[in-house]
Design a protein around this motif. Sequence first.
Motif, short mmCIF file in Angstrom:
data_model
loop_
_atom_site.label_atom_id
_atom_site.label_comp_id
_atom_site.label_asym_id
_atom_site.label_seq_id
_atom_site.Cartn_x
_atom_site.Cartn_y
_atom_site.Cartn_z
N ALA A 8 12.63 -28.17 -20.11
CA ALA A 8 13.64 -28.05 -19.05
C ALA A 8 13.52 -26.69 -18.36
O ALA A 8 13.56 -26.58 -17.13
CB ALA A 8 15.04 -28.25 -19.63
N ALA A 9 13.35 -25.64 -19.17
CA ALA A 9 13.22 -24.28 -18.61
C ALA A 9 11.95 -24.18 -17.76
O ALA A 9 11.95 -23.60 -16.67
CB ALA A 9 13.19 -23.25 -19.74
N ALA A 10 10.86 -24.77 -18.26
CA ALA A 10 9.58 -24.69 -17.55
C ALA A 10 9.65 -25.43 -16.21
O ALA A 10 9.13 -24.95 -15.19
CB ALA A 10 8.47 -25.28 -18.42
N SER A 49 5.54 -15.64 -7.50
CA SER A 49 5.63 -16.81 -8.35
C SER A 49 5.60 -16.41 -9.83
O SER A 49 6.38 -16.90 -10.65
CB SER A 49 4.47 -17.76 -8.02
N GLN A 50 4.70 -15.47 -10.15
CA GLN A 50 4.61 -15.02 -11.56
C GLN A 50 5.92 -14.36 -12.00
O GLN A 50 6.41 -14.59 -13.10
CB GLN A 50 3.42 -14.06 -11.74
N ALA A 51 6.49 -13.54 -11.09
CA ALA A 51 7.75 -12.85 -11.44
C ALA A 51 8.88 -13.87 -11.63
O ALA A 51 9.67 -13.76 -12.57
CB ALA A 51 8.12 -11.84 -10.34
N VAL A 52 8.95 -14.87 -10.77
CA VAL A 52 10.03 -15.86 -10.86
C VAL A 52 9.90 -16.69 -12.15
O VAL A 52 10.89 -16.87 -12.87
CB VAL A 52 10.02 -16.79 -9.61
N VAL A 53 8.71 -17.15 -12.45
CA VAL A 53 8.54 -17.97 -13.66
C VAL A 53 8.88 -17.15 -14.89
O VAL A 53 9.62 -17.59 -15.78
CB VAL A 53 7.10 -18.53 -13.76
N SER A 54 8.37 -15.93 -14.93
CA SER A 54 8.64 -15.07 -16.07
C SER A 54 10.14 -14.80 -16.22
O SER A 54 10.70 -14.88 -17.32
CB SER A 54 7.85 -13.76 -15.87
N ALA A 55 10.81 -14.52 -15.10
CA ALA A 55 12.25 -14.22 -15.13
C ALA A 55 13.05 -15.43 -15.61
O ALA A 55 13.93 -15.31 -16.47
CB ALA A 55 12.72 -13.79 -13.73
N VAL A 56 12.74 -16.60 -15.08
CA VAL A 56 13.52 -17.80 -15.44
C VAL A 56 13.32 -18.14 -16.91
O VAL A 56 14.28 -18.42 -17.64
CB VAL A 56 13.15 -19.00 -14.52
N LEU A 57 12.07 -18.10 -17.38
CA LEU A 57 11.81 -18.43 -18.79
C LEU A 57 12.57 -17.47 -19.71
O LEU A 57 13.16 -17.87 -20.71
CB LEU A 57 10.31 -18.38 -19.10
N GLN A 58 12.55 -16.19 -19.34
CA GLN A 58 13.22 -15.21 -20.22
C GLN A 58 14.73 -15.36 -20.19
O GLN A 58 15.42 -15.04 -21.15
CB GLN A 58 12.81 -13.79 -19.84
N ASP A 62 14.78 -17.62 -25.67
CA ASP A 62 14.90 -16.41 -26.48
C ASP A 62 13.89 -15.36 -25.99
O ASP A 62 12.69 -15.51 -26.20
CB ASP A 62 14.62 -16.78 -27.94
N SER A 63 14.38 -14.31 -25.35
CA SER A 63 13.44 -13.36 -24.74
C SER A 63 12.82 -12.42 -25.78
O SER A 63 11.80 -11.79 -25.51
CB SER A 63 14.10 -12.58 -23.60
N ALA A 64 13.42 -12.35 -26.97
CA ALA A 64 12.86 -11.44 -27.99
C ALA A 64 11.47 -11.89 -28.44
O ALA A 64 10.59 -11.08 -28.69
CB ALA A 64 13.81 -11.37 -29.19
N SER A 65 11.27 -13.21 -28.52
CA SER A 65 9.97 -13.70 -29.00
C SER A 65 9.08 -14.16 -27.85
O SER A 65 8.10 -14.85 -28.04
CB SER A 65 10.19 -14.87 -29.97
N PHE A 66 9.45 -13.77 -26.60
CA PHE A 66 8.75 -14.27 -25.41
C PHE A 66 7.33 -13.71 -25.31
O PHE A 66 7.12 -12.50 -25.38
CB PHE A 66 9.56 -13.88 -24.17
N SER A 67 6.36 -14.60 -25.14
CA SER A 67 4.98 -14.15 -24.94
C SER A 67 4.38 -14.96 -23.80
O SER A 67 4.46 -16.19 -23.79
CB SER A 67 4.17 -14.36 -26.22
N LEU A 68 3.80 -14.27 -22.83
CA LEU A 68 3.27 -14.94 -21.64
C LEU A 68 1.85 -14.45 -21.35
O LEU A 68 1.61 -13.24 -21.25
CB LEU A 68 4.18 -14.64 -20.44
N VAL A 113 10.84 -6.34 -11.04
CA VAL A 113 9.78 -7.24 -10.58
C VAL A 113 8.46 -6.88 -11.28
O VAL A 113 7.76 -7.75 -11.80
CB VAL A 113 9.61 -7.17 -9.04
N LEU A 114 8.16 -5.57 -11.31
CA LEU A 114 6.91 -5.13 -11.97
C LEU A 114 6.92 -5.53 -13.44
O LEU A 114 5.92 -6.00 -13.98
CB LEU A 114 6.76 -3.61 -11.83
N ALA A 115 8.07 -5.34 -14.09
CA ALA A 115 8.16 -5.67 -15.52
C ALA A 115 8.01 -7.16 -15.74
O ALA A 115 7.35 -7.60 -16.70
CB ALA A 115 9.50 -5.17 -16.08
N ALA A 116 8.61 -7.95 -14.86
CA ALA A 116 8.49 -9.42 -15.00
C ALA A 116 7.03 -9.84 -14.85
O ALA A 116 6.52 -10.67 -15.62
CB ALA A 116 9.36 -10.13 -13.97
#
Length: 339
Positions: A8-10, A49-58, A62-68, A113-116
């Motif tokens: 759903a998040a993806a 696009s990369q920033a938006v996907v990364s932001a929404v998933l996090q 659970d952003s603590a275990s997030f790996s992209l 944005v840079l961090a995302a």
Amino acid sequence: MSYDKELAAAKNAVSLAARLCQKVQKALLQADVQSKSDKSPVTVADYGSQAVVSAVLQKELDSASFSLVAEEDSGDLRKEEGKETLQRIMKLVNETLASDGTYGNAPFSEEDVLAAIDSGRSEGGPSGQHWVLDPIDGTKGFLRGDQYAIALGLLDEGKVVLGVLACPNLPLSQEKVGCLFYAQVGGGTYMQSLDSSTPIKVHVTDLDNPEEASFFESFEAAHSLHDLSSLIAKKLGVKAPPVRIDSQAKYGALSRGDGAIYLRFPHKGYREKIWDHAAGYLVVAEAGGVVSDAAGNPLDFSKGRYLDLHEGIIVTNQKLMPALLKAVKESLNEKASSL
Ligand SMILES: Nc1ncnc2c1ncn2[C@@H]1O[C@H](COP(=O)(O)O)[C@@H](OP(=O)(O)O)[C@H]1O
Ligand SMILES: [Mg+2]
Ligand SMILES: [Mg+2]
Ligand SMILES: [Mg+2]
């Protein structure tokens, strides 16, 4: 194990990113396009696009275990010459997040944005969960106004377990353009519109006569050896000319039976990246298709950012695969002995 929450998040993340890309493709400015150090193009939409996907998933997970593991990084945007581009990306990201009521309350700063973008620096690998993102696959197609895809996969213990593919320029029906394909391991492949129409289950073609088959390959001759594909197709008895389209839209089209075969033979020395295939692979596999390298080995997504392959990637249904593999082997042998 179910990945419903991740799926759903993806789907959310990729649909929003597609909105951003469509907006940029409609009004593409010369200043929006840059060259990376390997001379390949990158646009504000790839970064956005990369920033938006990364932001929404996090936000959703659970952003603590997030790996992209993602294609782009912020290196060029942090340079003095990148300042204006970064401003433009920040504006696009904030407009896009605000267009969806759930994410718009706290605007992203340049640093956010840079961090995302840079959260995509993971190396992936055989253990744990890793998202795999190509924020725009087929950037060259995107620039031409042709096909491109936003491709997001999830690896769990080295295997692709989710694949989501947005293809904004791929026809969904006679009236509508824009498809979202998605697959969860063991659950089949579905297609819906980018604005969430009711999903329909899709399946690869059940064709068993290669003479009736058509095949896809890259639009860009630099990405795949067109001569070799023609030779293979000829050996196999394929009559139709190649269908050349950009990006993993090829996997999407194949998953719903638009064509029967996808051939990809990069020039010598090129190493395929996992984000160019992870989502597309699962979308085709769950639709009943087979994806392998030119020796018939399955693709191994557990080795980090690259795929180690024998020669190239071939995709078709189960009935045609034995004949295709034979034609591929013969063609490769012929090519080797003619050198
Ligand atoms: N010389 C090369 N050989 C093979 N693939 C290449 C290549 N240069 C770039 N690519 C990859 O081909 C992808 C596009 O595939 P296709 O030809 O199917 O549209 C590009 O993705 P990006 O557009 O995300 O950079 C890029 O990763
Ligand atoms: Mg690229
Ligand atoms: Mg790509
Ligand atoms: Mg890309």
